[in-house]
Design a protein around this motif. Structure first.
Motif, PDB file in Angstrom:
ATOM      1  N   MET A   1      -4.157   0.142   8.470  1.00 33.68           N
ATOM      2  CA  MET A   1      -2.808  -0.128   7.976  1.00 33.68           C
ATOM      3  C   MET A   1      -1.861  -0.928   8.871  1.00 33.68           C
ATOM      4  O   MET A   1      -0.991  -1.763   8.728  1.00 33.68           O
TER       5      MET A   1
ATOM      6  N   SER B   1      -4.407   6.283  -1.087  1.00 39.44           N
ATOM      7  CA  SER B   1      -5.434   6.467   0.074  1.00 39.44           C
ATOM      8  C   SER B   1      -5.858   7.983  -0.010  1.00 39.44           C
ATOM      9  O   SER B   1      -6.725   8.423   0.557  1.00 39.44           O
TER      10      SER B   1
ATOM     11  N   LEU C   1      -4.668   8.566   5.216  1.00 41.05           N
ATOM     12  CA  LEU C   1      -4.346   7.210   5.324  1.00 41.05           C
ATOM     13  C   LEU C   1      -5.100   6.736   6.865  1.00 41.05           C
ATOM     14  O   LEU C   1      -5.149   7.587   7.917  1.00 41.05           O
TER      15      LEU C   1
ATOM     16  N   GLY D   1       0.240   5.488   0.798  1.00 40.60           N
ATOM     17  CA  GLY D   1      -0.343   6.302   1.569  1.00 40.60           C
ATOM     18  C   GLY D   1       0.215   7.427   2.136  1.00 40.60           C
ATOM     19  O   GLY D   1       1.469   7.521   2.282  1.00 40.60           O
ATOM     20  N   SER D   2      -0.406   8.565   2.411  1.00 42.19           N
ATOM     21  CA  SER D   2       0.245   9.846   3.374  1.00 42.19           C
ATOM     22  C   SER D   2      -0.938  10.296   4.265  1.00 42.19           C
ATOM     23  O   SER D   2      -1.896  10.342   3.732  1.00 42.19           O
TER      24      SER D   2
ATOM     25  N   GLU E   1      -4.590   4.703   9.889  1.00 36.02           N
ATOM     26  CA  GLU E   1      -3.266   4.204  10.535  1.00 36.02           C
ATOM     27  C   GLU E   1      -3.639   2.967  11.039  1.00 36.02           C
ATOM     28  O   GLU E   1      -3.064   2.057  11.145  1.00 36.02           O
TER      29      GLU E   1
ATOM     30  N   HIS F   1       0.905  -1.117   0.035  1.00 36.25           N
ATOM     31  CA  HIS F   1       0.095  -0.083  -0.179  1.00 36.25           C
ATOM     32  C   HIS F   1       0.866   1.223  -0.015  1.00 36.25           C
ATOM     33  O   HIS F   1       1.860   1.286   0.576  1.00 36.25           O
TER      34      HIS F   1
ATOM     35  N   GLU G   1       2.612   9.983  -4.174  1.00 39.86           N
ATOM     36  CA  GLU G   1       1.856   9.285  -3.787  1.00 39.86           C
ATOM     37  C   GLU G   1       1.292   8.488  -4.968  1.00 39.86           C
ATOM     38  O   GLU G   1       1.260   6.969  -5.355  1.00 39.86           O
TER      39      GLU G   1
END
Length: 143
Positions: free
Chosen positions: A64, A132, A59, A54-55, A61, A52, A120
Motif C-alpha cells: 500500500m 483487505s 493490510l 484496510g486495517s 503495508e 483502498h 471496513e
C-alpha cells in the motif's frame, strides 16, 4: 430477541456513524514504511481519490505504501548493428525524479475487532473499493 442479536443489531446501526467519523478525520500523508496505528481502519488516497480500505494486520503495508515511493521499472531496447534480435534490459525499481509524493490516508482507531471489520466492509462498499480483511475476501469469493 436474544442479546447476541441485539448486540449485532446495535453494532450494525452504529456503522454509518463510525463511517462519518472516519471520513471527518484529516487526510494525512504517509511517508514511512509503517502505518501509524494498528487498531484502525484506513482509507488510502491517491491524488485525493480513495483507492483502498484496510486495517492491520490484514493490510500489506509495503504494497500500500509503495506508491509513496513511485516505484517503476525502466526498460531499454537495443537493436544490434547489422540486424539480429533486439536485446531488452530492465533496471531495478527506482524512484522517478520529482514524483515522490506520499500516499495519503485517513483512519479511525477502534478497539473492537468486530467494529473494525464492519466499518471496513461498510467503507469499502460505500466508496466502491476493495477490502483487505481475509474474512471479507473469503465471503466475497464464495458469493
Amino acid at each position: 430477541m436474544s442479546t447476541a442479536t441485539l448486540d449485532h443489531d446495535q453494532r450494525l446501526a452504529a456503522v454509518p456513524d463510525l463511517f462519518r467519523r472516519l471520513m471527518d478525520r484529516p487526510l494525512e500523508s504517509l511517508t514511512r514504511a509503517r502505518l501509524p496505528a494498528d487498531g484502525a481502519v484506513y482509507v488510502f488516497y491517491h491524488d485525493d481519490e480513495p483507492i483502498h480500505v484496510g486495517s492491520p494486520p490484514h493490510l500489506e503495508e509495503r504494497r500500500m505504501l509503495a506508491p509513496s515511493l513511485r516505484l517503476s521499472l525502466a526498460a531499454e531496447v537495443k537493436h544490434p548493428i547489422g540486424g539480429g534480435a533486439p536485446q531488452v534490459s530492465v533496471s531495478e525499481p527506482g524512484r522517478k525524479p520529482g514524483r515522490t509524493r506520499p500516499i495519503k490516508a485517513r483512519w479511525l482507531q477502534l478497539a473492537d475487532d468486530q467494529d473494525r471489520l464492519l466499518l471496513e466492509l461498510y467503507a469499502a462498499q460505500t466508496l466502491g473499493l476493495s477490502v483487505s480483511h481475509p474474512r471479507v475476501q473469503a465471503e466475497l469469493s464464495h458469493a
